[in-house]
Each structure stands twice: as C-alpha cells, then as structure tokens.
Design a protein around this motif. Structure first.
Motif, PDB file in Angstrom:
ATOM      1  N   GLU A 107      92.570  52.258  19.022  1.00  0.00           N
ATOM      2  CA  GLU A 107      92.440  50.931  19.629  1.00  0.00           C
ATOM      3  C   GLU A 107      91.319  50.898  20.652  1.00  0.00           C
ATOM      4  O   GLU A 107      90.650  49.877  20.820  1.00  0.00           O
ATOM      5  N   VAL A 125      79.281  48.181  27.384  1.00  0.00           N
ATOM      6  CA  VAL A 125      78.979  47.106  26.442  1.00  0.00           C
ATOM      7  C   VAL A 125      78.895  45.748  27.139  1.00  0.00           C
ATOM      8  O   VAL A 125      78.810  44.718  26.483  1.00  0.00           O
ATOM      9  N   GLY A 176      79.738  52.850  22.477  1.00  0.00           N
ATOM     10  CA  GLY A 176      79.801  51.398  22.313  1.00  0.00           C
ATOM     11  C   GLY A 176      78.429  50.772  22.126  1.00  0.00           C
ATOM     12  O   GLY A 176      78.317  49.663  21.635  1.00  0.00           O
ATOM     13  N   ARG A 185      97.045  42.098  25.308  1.00  0.00           N
ATOM     14  CA  ARG A 185      96.400  42.530  24.067  1.00  0.00           C
ATOM     15  C   ARG A 185      96.031  41.361  23.163  1.00  0.00           C
ATOM     16  O   ARG A 185      95.234  41.533  22.239  1.00  0.00           O
ATOM     17  N   LEU A 234      93.766  42.509  20.036  1.00  0.00           N
ATOM     18  CA  LEU A 234      94.282  43.793  19.542  1.00  0.00           C
ATOM     19  C   LEU A 234      95.657  43.582  18.920  1.00  0.00           C
ATOM     20  O   LEU A 234      96.064  44.327  18.039  1.00  0.00           O
ATOM     21  N   ASN A 236      92.126  40.128  23.663  1.00  0.00           N
ATOM     22  CA  ASN A 236      91.023  40.670  22.857  1.00  0.00           C
ATOM     23  C   ASN A 236      91.460  40.872  21.407  1.00  0.00           C
ATOM     24  O   ASN A 236      90.839  41.618  20.660  1.00  0.00           O
ATOM     25  N   THR A 250      84.992  41.657  16.444  1.00  0.00           N
ATOM     26  CA  THR A 250      84.173  42.684  17.087  1.00  0.00           C
ATOM     27  C   THR A 250      83.326  42.073  18.201  1.00  0.00           C
ATOM     28  O   THR A 250      83.122  42.698  19.242  1.00  0.00           O
ATOM     29  N   HIS A 305      96.389  54.628  20.490  1.00  0.00           N
ATOM     30  CA  HIS A 305      95.535  53.951  21.471  1.00  0.00           C
ATOM     31  C   HIS A 305      94.100  54.475  21.456  1.00  0.00           C
ATOM     32  O   HIS A 305      93.197  53.821  21.972  1.00  0.00           O
ATOM     33  N   MET A 353      88.700  46.549  27.262  1.00  0.00           N
ATOM     34  CA  MET A 353      90.078  46.913  27.579  1.00  0.00           C
ATOM     35  C   MET A 353      90.210  48.378  27.963  1.00  0.00           C
ATOM     36  O   MET A 353      89.534  49.241  27.428  1.00  0.00           O
ATOM     37  N   SER A 372      83.879  51.105  28.807  1.00  0.00           N
ATOM     38  CA  SER A 372      84.050  49.671  28.580  1.00  0.00           C
ATOM     39  C   SER A 372      82.896  48.882  29.193  1.00  0.00           C
ATOM     40  O   SER A 372      82.386  47.943  28.580  1.00  0.00           O
ATOM     41  N   TYR A 383      88.325  50.116  18.726  1.00  0.00           N
ATOM     42  CA  TYR A 383      88.287  48.699  18.352  1.00  0.00           C
ATOM     43  C   TYR A 383      87.974  47.832  19.575  1.00  0.00           C
ATOM     44  O   TYR A 383      87.262  46.834  19.475  1.00  0.00           O
ATOM     45  N   ALA A 384      88.522  48.237  20.719  1.00  0.00           N
ATOM     46  CA  ALA A 384      88.332  47.444  21.929  1.00  0.00           C
ATOM     47  C   ALA A 384      86.882  47.443  22.385  1.00  0.00           C
ATOM     48  O   ALA A 384      86.489  46.653  23.224  1.00  0.00           O
ATOM     49  N   LEU A 385      86.087  48.370  21.855  1.00  0.00           N
ATOM     50  CA  LEU A 385      84.656  48.367  22.170  1.00  0.00           C
ATOM     51  C   LEU A 385      83.878  47.558  21.138  1.00  0.00           C
ATOM     52  O   LEU A 385      82.648  47.594  21.111  1.00  0.00           O
ATOM     53  N   GLY A 386      84.602  46.872  20.267  1.00  0.00           N
ATOM     54  CA  GLY A 386      83.931  46.044  19.275  1.00  0.00           C
ATOM     55  C   GLY A 386      83.512  46.822  18.043  1.00  0.00           C
ATOM     56  O   GLY A 386      82.618  46.393  17.319  1.00  0.00           O
ATOM     57  N   LYS A 387      84.149  47.962  17.805  1.00  0.00           N
ATOM     58  CA  LYS A 387      83.805  48.746  16.618  1.00  0.00           C
ATOM     59  C   LYS A 387      84.745  48.389  15.475  1.00  0.00           C
ATOM     60  O   LYS A 387      85.911  48.070  15.704  1.00  0.00           O
ATOM     61  N   ASP A 388      84.245  48.481  14.273  1.00  0.00           N
ATOM     62  CA  ASP A 388      85.109  48.200  13.135  1.00  0.00           C
ATOM     63  C   ASP A 388      85.774  49.487  12.663  1.00  0.00           C
ATOM     64  O   ASP A 388      85.541  50.567  13.209  1.00  0.00           O
ATOM     65  N   PHE A 398      93.288  51.365  28.670  1.00  0.00           N
ATOM     66  CA  PHE A 398      94.658  51.602  28.233  1.00  0.00           C
ATOM     67  C   PHE A 398      95.457  52.378  29.268  1.00  0.00           C
ATOM     68  O   PHE A 398      94.918  52.923  30.221  1.00  0.00           O
ATOM     69  N   ARG A 454      85.575  41.372  21.191  1.00  0.00           N
ATOM     70  CA  ARG A 454      85.962  42.592  21.911  1.00  0.00           C
ATOM     71  C   ARG A 454      84.806  43.188  22.692  1.00  0.00           C
ATOM     72  O   ARG A 454      85.021  43.999  23.589  1.00  0.00           O
ATOM     73  N   ARG A 455      83.589  42.822  22.344  1.00  0.00           N
ATOM     74  CA  ARG A 455      82.472  43.255  23.183  1.00  0.00           C
ATOM     75  C   ARG A 455      82.442  42.451  24.479  1.00  0.00           C
ATOM     76  O   ARG A 455      81.984  42.943  25.506  1.00  0.00           O
TER      77      ARG A 455
END
Ligand SMILES: Nc1ncnc2c1ncn2[C@@H]1O[C@H](COP(=O)(O)OP(=O)(O)O)[C@@H](O)[C@H]1O
Ligand SMILES: [Mg+2]
Lengths: 309, 322
Positions: free
Chosen positions: B201, A222, A164, A106, A111, A109, A137, B198, A145, A219, B204-209, A147, A140-141
């Motif tokens: 998360e 993007v 995305g 984690r 997190l 990226n 951001t 999660h 990730m 995922s 967020y993990a896709l680059g979103k705020d 889960f 993370r693009r």
C-alpha cells in the motif's frame, strides 16, 4: 491557533463552503444533527462571517468529503461524513478504535478501493474536483500517506526517496537529477543530518523512528498537497514520537495534514482542528481547543473527559 | 560462607521442587523418551552416513578421477575418472534452475498478487502440488513421451529410421525444471506472503501501479526467498536419478549431437554423478565401486553445499518490517 472568540463563534455555526477563503479558528464545533438541518452550504456560498485580525492566517479548503459512506459488505464503517480538510492546518481524526477513522482516512487517497468488499457512496473532492475524475495514481501523488508501521522498501535510503520520482519506462531520471529533490525531502522530514553520509545503505537498517521519518520524506518527495497519517507514532518510542510531532507541525505550512490518532494528548499538541468520530458517524468537528475544552456533543464530552481523566 | 551454603541449599531445594515427580504421567514420559531417542538416532544415522561416505570417498578421491573422462573397461584401474558426469550434473542443475526460476516466479506472483480467475489459480496450485508429489520416474516417462514426438526432433537426435530419440540434456533439463519448479514457486510465494500488506500500500500511496510495485518493491523483497527456492530445487535436481536414466541416456562421456557449439552438447546424451554412481556401484554393471564411492562423495558435497547456501541466503536476506 489563538484563543477562540466564543461569543462571536457561537452565533455562526456554518460549514466552510467549498473553495472559499475562510479564516482559521472561527468554525465552532457543530454536531452532525445541526449540520444536516442546514441548507447545503455548497449552494449557499455564504460570505465569511467573521474576520479576526489576531488570526491572520488564511486557510483554503483543499479537500472535502460529502456525505461519504463506506461499507464493507453489510457493515457500515463510515456513515454520511462531510468533512473539510484545510490547507495549512493539521486535522486530527479521533475516536474510539473501530469507529472508522482509518477507513475515512484511507478513502481520501482511495486506498479503500483496494479492498474488494468496500463500497463507497458520496463524493470526495480535491481542490473542488470530484476525485472520481482523477486517475487513482494521480490522486495518490497529490494525497500522500504514512502508515502505522514504518515501512521503508528493502532498498537504499536514497532509492527509497527516489522511488516515487522514478517513472516507469525508458526515461528513468539519473541519480544526479534526482539528488536535489531527495536531499530536500530528507531535510523537510528532518532526517537529513542523520543520514547524509549513509544514503546508500539499506533503509531497513535505520531505527524505527528514523524509518518513519524516511517514510515521511518518501511521501514528500512526490510533492503531495495533502498528507494522511494513520497513527504514525503508535509503533514508536516517546522521543521519536515527539520528533515526528515537531516535523508535522513544521510541515503544515506547506501541506495539509490529516492525522488519525487515538492519543488525545498528541491530537492536542499537533492539531488545529479535530473531528471526533463514533461508530462511523462524524459526531463533532471544530477547532482543536474548542473540541477539547468545550465539546458540544455528549459523546465528545464523554470521550474527551474519559481520556483526560 | 555459612550463609552462601544456606543459599545454595535453598536453591537446590527450589530446583527439586520444580521437578516434582508425578508432574508428567508415565505415558508422557515414555513419549518424550521415544521422541528424544528418535531424534538422537537420526543424528547418529546422519553422522554415520557422512563419516562413512567421507572415509570411503576420500580414500578413493584424487585429482585424476575428477579430471579424467570415464572409459569403458572391465578393470577398475582403466575406467578413468568421472569428469563428464560432474559436468553433466552441473549442466542439468543449471539448466533446470534456469528454466524453473522465471516460470516459478511468474507463477508465484500471479498466484499471490492476482489469484484470478480464482478457479484457474486453484487449478494451478493443485498442479504444483501434484508435481511435488509425483515420483520423478513418472515425470521422466512422461517427458520421454513428449520428447519423442516428431516436433521435438530439434532437441535430441533422430535415428536413421526417422525415429526421434527423445533423450538429451534438453529433455532431461526440461523435466528437471519441473522438479525444481515447486520449490521456486513455494519459496517465492512464502517470501511474497511475508511482505506486509502495508508495504504494498505504501507503494500504491506514492501513485505507483501494481506492475511497478511488483517489479520494484516486491521482487527485491522476495529476492532471498526466490534464491532459497531455486537453490533447494537445484539440490533436488543434482540428486535425482530417475530422470537422468530415462531422459539423458547412459553414455559414459558427453555425446554431442550436430555441429553447433554448446547446443550440440545439450542436444546429445551424457551422464551425471547419480547415474554414474548407479552404473558403477555393485548394483550396476560398471563394477568400479571405488569410483562410485568417490563420485557419491562428490555428489554429497554438492548437495550439502547447496543446502548450506540455502541457510546462508535465508539468514542474510531477511527483511524485517516492524
Ligand atoms: N477491510 C475491511 N473489511 C471489513 N471490515 C473492515 C475492514 N476495514 C475496517 N473494517 C471495519 O470497519 C470499521 C472501522 O474500522 P477502522 O476504520 O479501522 O477503525 P479505526 O481506525 O477507527 O479503529 C471496523 O468495525 C472494522 O471492523
Ligand atoms: Mg485505525
């Protein structure tokens, strides 16, 4: 991966230098003690010492951590870990539970940064650039990730993938423009044939395995360069697990994959390289076959043997 | 045949064994009996109320009473119907929910997703708790105080002497929204809390705020919780009497103020089913008990309907993550 040439591999215990082309399968497992004694491999920029025609794949290092430590309050979860992530490969993080695999993953990226108590030392490089220079951001693009639990959003299958891709603000791309990318992502995740007629149905109606592949597709949409997987099959049945494993192996040509797993058989099936962690330390890192069949460190031996019986 | 009887006997013996006397102490058994009796009598009471109201209400309910406006008269036959109170209830319920829902969602999102500055968040939480606990007559008196201020003049009518009346649909609706607010906040918070970490998360993990995560992931996930809270709040509003009596006045018919359409109604006074029932019951002055029963039955149906809607929404809208 081919068979390791042990004789040659044993006399060049090197750490892959940053941004340097390197041949797969030649890195021998190195215990951390040895690594620390070496001069900084980044400064050294040594030549690739070994070239094997039988392993014609070229690997580029896409990410690496440098003396990365992460602590939650007083508790150190990851200690001084320097770990490369190669493009075109699957890297498996293994180790007993609580050893810091998830935390390390984690951190790649960022997190981990969402946890208020988490403190990070050391650097994380993506494509040679310190990730601190990137917007979270943006990072993370490029580093996606997946889960442990499948977690589609409560919207249609199409919208999950398109989520995305849709930007905030007034310029929301229309469905027609997004469609090719959505379809492509679903195909790459191996889900297209199952959902092509039900794109507008809620994603949460899919089975657990399908949901997890939908999350992979989400995922992929993007276009990340690295995909992080945290025990992606632990909530799934064996059939879904093997489908996901196949997908992982197929994807590795286009995208670097880091997978955390406590299932050693799974690591053996999918991984090209393996990093073994214990109590926050990176104990051993090397080519998968070698870590499993000829581990160097005692701890690795115990763990690998223990699990294989 | 013989063997099967034997088996039956064995089964019976096994059953008996399970119910060993003395397994439960006497006080436990009395406790269980009391709990059981209490539950049963509650059911009986609820059934009696519903049946009585249905019997009384239905015997006086007809098309005329729900389509005619009330008239002042000493003779019950000439008191008209209760169309205006029905409209009044609908206006107040919709208005209260319309004000409470966005404010409640905003409060809940802030409390759950941000919660900072922490002292302020705790203060707001305490405020919501106080509103839940406050008797509505207290909120009503407070509302009257506020709406009688000079700057609130646009929301009710101003008497010849310049005194602001402070009673109108606006005033009552605003205070009613306070009554519904805790339900919206509670429903939204519960829904947000039930979304696993999660899932956020993953966004967020896709680059979103955070903002797009809240808007595009959390809000759709919380939709049914929000609807549940808003509907519960509406049921509360529909059933409240104190706020109506204090803040809406007690005009039998809608009494529009000023010339603008819709606004004039909201600025004016009126009545609702609750105040109508109160006025016309033997306890009130109207002395039209038959109409009161019919109106009470309509009110009961509205509230029961809203509660059924809550169950339906909650059941339909559940998102299950593994
Ligand atoms: N958010 C957190 N707050 C405090 N401690 C944490 C947190 N996350 C992980 N840890 C601690 O860090 C250590 C490593 O955890 P984790 O990375 O989840 O291990 P693994 O994935 O290998 O099982 C554990 O001892 C755990 O208790
Ligand atoms: Mg873990």
């Amino acid at each position: 991966m081919g068979v390791i040439d042990e004789e040659k591999a044993s006399d060049n215990g090197y750490v892959p230098p940053l941004r340097q082309i390197q041949v797969g399968g030649t890195t021998e497992p190195i215990s951390v003690a040895e690594r620390i004694q070496e001069p900084d491999p980044l400064l050294q920029q040594e030549e690739v010492p070994y070239f094997d025609d039988t392993q014609p794949e070229w690997f580029e290092q896409i990410m690496r951590t440098e003396s990365l430590s992460i602590s939650f309050g007083d508790k150190k979860a990851v200690k001084e870990v320097s770990l490369p992530v190669n493009a075109g490969e699957v890297l498996a993080l293994i180790g007993p539970s609580g050893c810091g695999k998830t935390t390390l993953l984690r951190s790649l990226n960022k997190l981990v940064d969402l946890t208020p108590t988490a403190k990070r030392e050391g650097r994380i490089l993506l494509d040679g650039t310190d990730t601190d220079l990137y917007d979270d951001t943006y990072l993370r693009r490029r580093v996606g990730m997946l889960f442990q639990q499948p977690n589609p959003f409560p919207m249609s299958i199409f919208d999950n993938i398109a989520y995305g891709l849709r930007e905030r603000g007034s310029k929301r791309p229309r469905k027609k423009e997004l469609e090719p990318l959505v379809v492509d992502s679903l195909k790459r995740a191996g889900l297209w044939s199952e959902v092509k007629d039900i794109l507008n149905q809620p994603a949460l109606a899919l089975s657990g395995g399908q949901q997890q592949r939908l999350c992979i597709a989400r995922s992929l949409a993007v276009m990340p360069e690295v995909l992080l997987l945290d025990e992606p099959c632990s909530a799934l049945d064996p059939i879904s697990t093997s489908i996901i494993e196949e997908t992982i192996v197929e994807l590795k040509d286009e995208i670097a994959i880091v997978i955390v797993t406590h299932n050693l058989q799974q690591a053996e099936r999918v991984a090209d390289r393996v990093a073994f962690m214990y109590l926050g330390d990176l104990v051993e890192y090397g080519v998968a076959e070698q870590v499993f069949n000829a581990p160097q460190a005692e701890r690795t031996k115990d763990y690998v043997r223990g699990d294989f019986g | 045949m013989a063997t099967s009887r034997k088996k039956q006997a064995q089964a019976r013996a096994r059953k008996k064994k399970v119910r060993t006397p003395g397994l439960w102490s006497l006080s436990d058994r009395i406790g269980v009996f009391l709990a059981w009796a209490a539950g049963l009598s509650l059911c009986v009471i609820a059934a009696v109320i519903t049946l009585f109201m249905a019997w009384k209400g239905l015997s006086y309910l007809n098309l005329d009473v729900v389509t005619q406006s009330p008239e002042a008269s000493l003779e019950q036959d000439k008191t008209g119907g209760f169309l205006d109170p029905i409209i009044g209830t609908v206006i107040l319920t919709v208005m209260g929910a319309a004000i409470a829902t966005p404010i409640g969602i905003g409060t809940a999102v802030w409390l759950t997703e941000y919660g900072r500055p922490a002292p302020l968040a705790r203060f707001v939480e305490a405020g919501v708790e106080i509103i839940v606990g406050a008797p509505s007559i207290v909120l009503a008196i407070f509302g009257l105080l506020v709406f009688q201020q000079g700057f609130m003049a646009p929301f009710s009518f101003t008497a010849a002497g310049g005194e602001v009346f402070g009673r109108s649909f606006f005033a009552a609706g605003a205070v009613m929204s306070l009554i519904a607010l805790p339900f919206v906040v509670g429903g939204t918070r519960e829904a947000l809390n039930s979304i696993p970490k999660h899932v956020r998360e993953a966004s967020y993990a896709l680059g979103k705020d955070k903002a797009s995560t809240i808007r595009r992931v959390l809000m759709p996930s919380a939709r049914s919780g929000i609807a549940t809270g808003a509907t519960l709040g509406m049921a509360r509003i529909a059933g409240d009497t104190a706020v109506v009596v204090v803040l809406l006045g007690a005009s039998l018919q809608l009494a529009p103020e000023g010339g603008l359409p819709v606004i004039d109604v909201l600025k004016g006074t009126g009545s609702t089913l609750t105040s109508y029932v109160f006025q016309n019951s033997p306890a009130g002055e109207g002395n039209a008990p038959e109409k009161a029963y019919a109106a009470a039955f309509v009110l009961l149906m509205i509230v029961v309907g809203l509660n059924l809607a809550v169950n339906w929404i909650a059941k339909r809208g559940q998102h299950k993550w593994v």
